[in-house]
Design a protein around this motif. Structure first.
Motif, PDB file in Angstrom:
ATOM      1  N   UNK A 292      22.684  33.913  27.890  1.00 54.36           N
ATOM      2  CA  UNK A 292      21.618  33.200  29.194  1.00 54.36           C
ATOM      3  C   UNK A 292      22.615  31.672  28.970  1.00 54.36           C
ATOM      4  N   UNK A 293      22.465  30.851  30.007  1.00 48.13           N
ATOM      5  CA  UNK A 293      23.026  29.771  30.107  1.00 48.13           C
ATOM      6  C   UNK A 293      24.669  29.924  30.892  1.00 48.13           C
ATOM      7  N   UNK A 294      25.443  30.630  31.199  1.00 50.38           N
ATOM      8  CA  UNK A 294      26.137  31.441  31.289  1.00 50.38           C
ATOM      9  C   UNK A 294      26.295  31.440  32.457  1.00 50.38           C
ATOM     10  N   UNK A 295      27.344  31.829  33.085  1.00 50.22           N
ATOM     11  CA  UNK A 295      27.883  33.120  34.364  1.00 50.22           C
ATOM     12  C   UNK A 295      28.519  33.950  34.268  1.00 50.22           C
ATOM     13  N   UNK A 296      28.380  35.330  35.148  1.00 56.47           N
ATOM     14  CA  UNK A 296      28.414  36.174  35.579  1.00 56.47           C
ATOM     15  C   UNK A 296      28.473  36.865  36.918  1.00 56.47           C
ATOM     16  N   UNK A 297      29.672  37.358  37.133  1.00 54.99           N
ATOM     17  CA  UNK A 297      29.696  38.281  38.503  1.00 54.99           C
ATOM     18  C   UNK A 297      29.052  39.405  38.218  1.00 54.99           C
ATOM     19  N   UNK A 298      28.098  39.165  38.835  1.00 61.43           N
ATOM     20  CA  UNK A 298      27.172  40.535  38.637  1.00 61.43           C
ATOM     21  C   UNK A 298      27.555  41.324  40.213  1.00 61.43           C
ATOM     22  N   UNK A 299      28.244  41.747  40.494  1.00 60.23           N
ATOM     23  CA  UNK A 299      29.016  42.658  42.017  1.00 60.23           C
ATOM     24  C   UNK A 299      28.137  42.748  43.035  1.00 60.23           C
ATOM     25  N   UNK A 300      29.589  43.196  43.927  1.00 57.22           N
ATOM     26  CA  UNK A 300      28.446  43.879  44.835  1.00 57.22           C
ATOM     27  C   UNK A 300      28.414  42.456  45.441  1.00 57.22           C
ATOM     28  N   UNK A 301      27.591  41.891  46.537  1.00 58.26           N
ATOM     29  CA  UNK A 301      27.604  40.677  47.333  1.00 58.26           C
ATOM     30  C   UNK A 301      26.321  39.970  46.163  1.00 58.26           C
ATOM     31  N   UNK A 302      25.991  40.004  44.900  1.00 54.25           N
ATOM     32  CA  UNK A 302      25.404  39.018  44.616  1.00 54.25           C
ATOM     33  C   UNK A 302      26.508  37.865  44.182  1.00 54.25           C
ATOM     34  N   UNK A 303      27.970  38.969  43.384  1.00 53.80           N
ATOM     35  CA  UNK A 303      29.091  37.329  43.777  1.00 53.80           C
ATOM     36  C   UNK A 303      28.363  36.632  41.864  1.00 53.80           C
ATOM     37  N   UNK A 304      28.437  35.769  41.289  1.00 52.66           N
ATOM     38  CA  UNK A 304      29.353  34.853  40.477  1.00 52.66           C
ATOM     39  C   UNK A 304      27.311  34.389  40.227  1.00 52.66           C
ATOM     40  N   UNK A 305      26.702  34.642  39.138  1.00 52.57           N
ATOM     41  CA  UNK A 305      25.337  33.754  39.713  1.00 52.57           C
ATOM     42  C   UNK A 305      25.448  32.805  37.688  1.00 52.57           C
ATOM     43  N   UNK A 306      24.038  31.854  37.987  1.00 49.93           N
ATOM     44  CA  UNK A 306      24.273  31.458  36.728  1.00 49.93           C
ATOM     45  C   UNK A 306      22.691  31.533  36.137  1.00 49.93           C
ATOM     46  N   UNK A 307      23.375  32.061  34.621  1.00 48.41           N
ATOM     47  CA  UNK A 307      21.636  33.054  34.246  1.00 48.41           C
ATOM     48  C   UNK A 307      21.301  32.313  33.594  1.00 48.41           C
ATOM     49  N   UNK A 308      19.946  32.202  34.148  1.00 48.76           N
ATOM     50  CA  UNK A 308      18.832  31.118  33.205  1.00 48.76           C
ATOM     51  C   UNK A 308      18.362  32.086  32.502  1.00 48.76           C
ATOM     52  N   UNK A 309      18.046  33.201  32.667  1.00 49.62           N
ATOM     53  CA  UNK A 309      16.919  33.892  31.764  1.00 49.62           C
ATOM     54  C   UNK A 309      17.399  33.601  30.820  1.00 49.62           C
ATOM     55  N   UNK A 310      16.288  34.420  30.266  1.00 54.76           N
ATOM     56  CA  UNK A 310      16.471  34.509  28.861  1.00 54.76           C
ATOM     57  C   UNK A 310      17.483  36.665  28.342  1.00 54.76           C
ATOM     58  N   UNK A 311      18.023  36.357  27.407  1.00 60.22           N
ATOM     59  CA  UNK A 311      19.086  37.622  27.610  1.00 60.22           C
ATOM     60  C   UNK A 311      18.851  37.730  25.921  1.00 60.22           C
ATOM     61  N   UNK A 312      18.889  39.004  26.214  1.00 60.68           N
ATOM     62  CA  UNK A 312      19.358  39.960  24.440  1.00 60.68           C
ATOM     63  C   UNK A 312      18.831  41.233  24.681  1.00 60.68           C
TER      64      UNK A 312
END
Ligand SMILES: [Zn+2]
Length: 449
Positions: free
Chosen positions: A366-386
């Motif tokens: 959460x709070x990071x950025x990740x390349x989600x692959x395909x045409x989603x590209x780089x995304x800002x991660x706002x949701x909770x990740x656990x």
């Protein structure tokens, strides 16, 4: 007895091992790489040259252990194909689904080699598949063979083979403690001349105070918190094994009052494996013989198209594949939508390949950025990740304890990333100084006895 590693690399990839003994050639597993597409996903069947195996023994139904079986069977029509009856039931769904996926990917990903096998070839393979008993020795192509229950998923077995007075035990994927449906492994107490050991968790340090029940309580609490905040939970999940174990966990949560009665969204393949699990309940031992997934858990199928449009309000739980969040799958479609909003959550419940979209999302947090692959590209991660540890592999300390108790003179380490293999090699060599502990390079034969 001679052993040759036919995986493409030393990693968690396409399992395939050749054992030659008494003039016979046996193959242990014939998987496909979970993340690679095209012929690169195959094991090194080219190293078999012209002479095929007399038999192939399959440890369990995950594709990294049987995904290339139809290719092998087509190339070597004389080879006997053997596995437990539980694994055979799973293989039917797994391989037909794999053919369907490849037919679709042929145009989507422009892979002219696809499909690597057809539905007809899968049917022919299944017709010649021989279901072996578990716990009782039988003759397979002149080699005494015994399957031992391995935990992990329904139908999974370790494989003991014996010929010329020499013996080898291949663990396949193993879990010694029971989960919610599948009970723990029942492995042999006798000492083989060589043991071939899976090392998936070799680089994962176990928490000394870890307990499944405490982890389950934390998981239930996490889902409740997200729902109370008006969000939904995405659980990217392997369709076979993990989906069924988590559904049984949800069933228990509802019964214990930890979650309100509710419906869970499932991917199509996860739902298909629910059917297989329910059918196998009649014949395979398990921890909850009367529990049926389709009768006792309220669920609804969700395909990727529906995942793009479904309502995310009102506290939903999406338990959908792929576990790696491969672009185009329901979990990828939902992740793209859900990571943007802080009220939602993505909960991981087992191993993810660090180089897959799921692995990158897990690492970013959460709070990071990740390349989600395909045409989603780089995304800002706002949701909770656990992350929650509901692994279906045994932890490295339990694995090492088992090997040390059995003390085979030779141990071959497979099915792990390099740091995992190296940890296990150091640990076993220290505790078994009289044994030889090897990480077998690809294509190099080792005389075992
Ligand atoms: Zn497995």
């Amino acid at each position: 007895m001679r052993f040759t590693n036919l995986t493409a690399r030393n990693e968690i990839g396409a399992n395939c091992y050749l054992v030659e003994t008494d003039g016979r050639r046996l193959l242990l597993d014939c998987g496909s790489h979970p993340r690679i597409e095209g012929t690169e996903a195959l094991p090194r069947l080219d190293l078999l040259a012209e002479r095929g195996p007399d038999a192939v023994l399959v440890s369990h139904g995950h594709l990294d252990h049987l995904g290339s079986l139809p290719v092998l069977a087509e190339r070597f029509p004389e080879a006997a194909v053997c596995m437990s009856h539980g694994t055979a039931a799973i293989a039917d769904r797994a391989l037909h689904n794999s053919a369907s996926v490849m037919i679709r990917q042929r145009s989507e990903l422009d892979l002219p080699d696809y499909p690597l096998f057809t539905h007809g070839q899968v049917d022919r393979l299944l017709e010649r598949t021989c279901a072996l008993p578990v716990g009782r020795g039988v003759d397979v192509a002149g080699v005494e063979t015994t399957l031992f229950e391995a935990g992990h998923v329904q139908g999974a077995t370790g494989v003991w083979i014996e010929a010329e007075g020499a013996s080898l035990f291949y663990t396949g994927d193993v879990k010694f403690s029971g989960m919610r449906i599948t009970r723990g492994a029942i492995f042999p107490d006798r000492t083989p001349d060589a043991m071939v050991l899976e090392c998936t968790r070799g680089n994962t340090q176990s928490q000394p105070d870890f307990s499944w029940d405490a982890e389950a309580a934390r998981f239930a609490r996490g889902i409740r918190e997200v729902h109370e905040g008006g969000g939904s939970v995405l659980i990217p999940c392997f369709a076979l094994g993990k989906t069924q174990e988590i559904l049984k966990l949800f069933h228990d949560f509802i019964r214990e009052g930890l979650l309100p009665k509710q419906r869970f969204y499932l991917g199509g393949l996860g739902a298909a494996y629910n059917e297989v699990y329910d059918d196998l309940a009649e014949t395979l031992p398990r921890l909850c013989p009367r529990f049926r997934l389709r009768r006792d858990v309220m669920s609804r199928r969700l395909n990727p198209r529906e995942a793009a449009a479904t309502d995310l309000d009102g506290g939903q739980v999406f338990l959908v594949s792929s576990g790696m969040m491969t672009p185009g799958t329901s979990s990828h479609v939902l992740a793209r939508r859900m990571v943007r909003e802080a009220r939602h959550a993505v909960f991981f419940v087992g191993y993810v390949d660090p180089e897959s979209p799921a692995g990158r999302l897990k690492t970013a947090g959460q709070g990071g950025r990740a390349d989600l692959g395909g045409d989603a590209g780089i995304a800002d991660i706002r949701c909770r990740i656990e992350s929650f540890d509901f692994t279906s592999h045994c932890n490295r300390e339990h694995m090492a304890d088992y090997v040390v108790r059995i003390a085979p003179p030779r141990v071959l380490l497979v099915h792990g990333d390099t740091p995992a293999l190296e940890w296990m090699q150091r640990e076993l060599q220290r505790r078994l100084p009289a044994s030889r502990v090897l990480i077998p390079p690809v294509g190099e034969g080792f005389d075992l006895a």
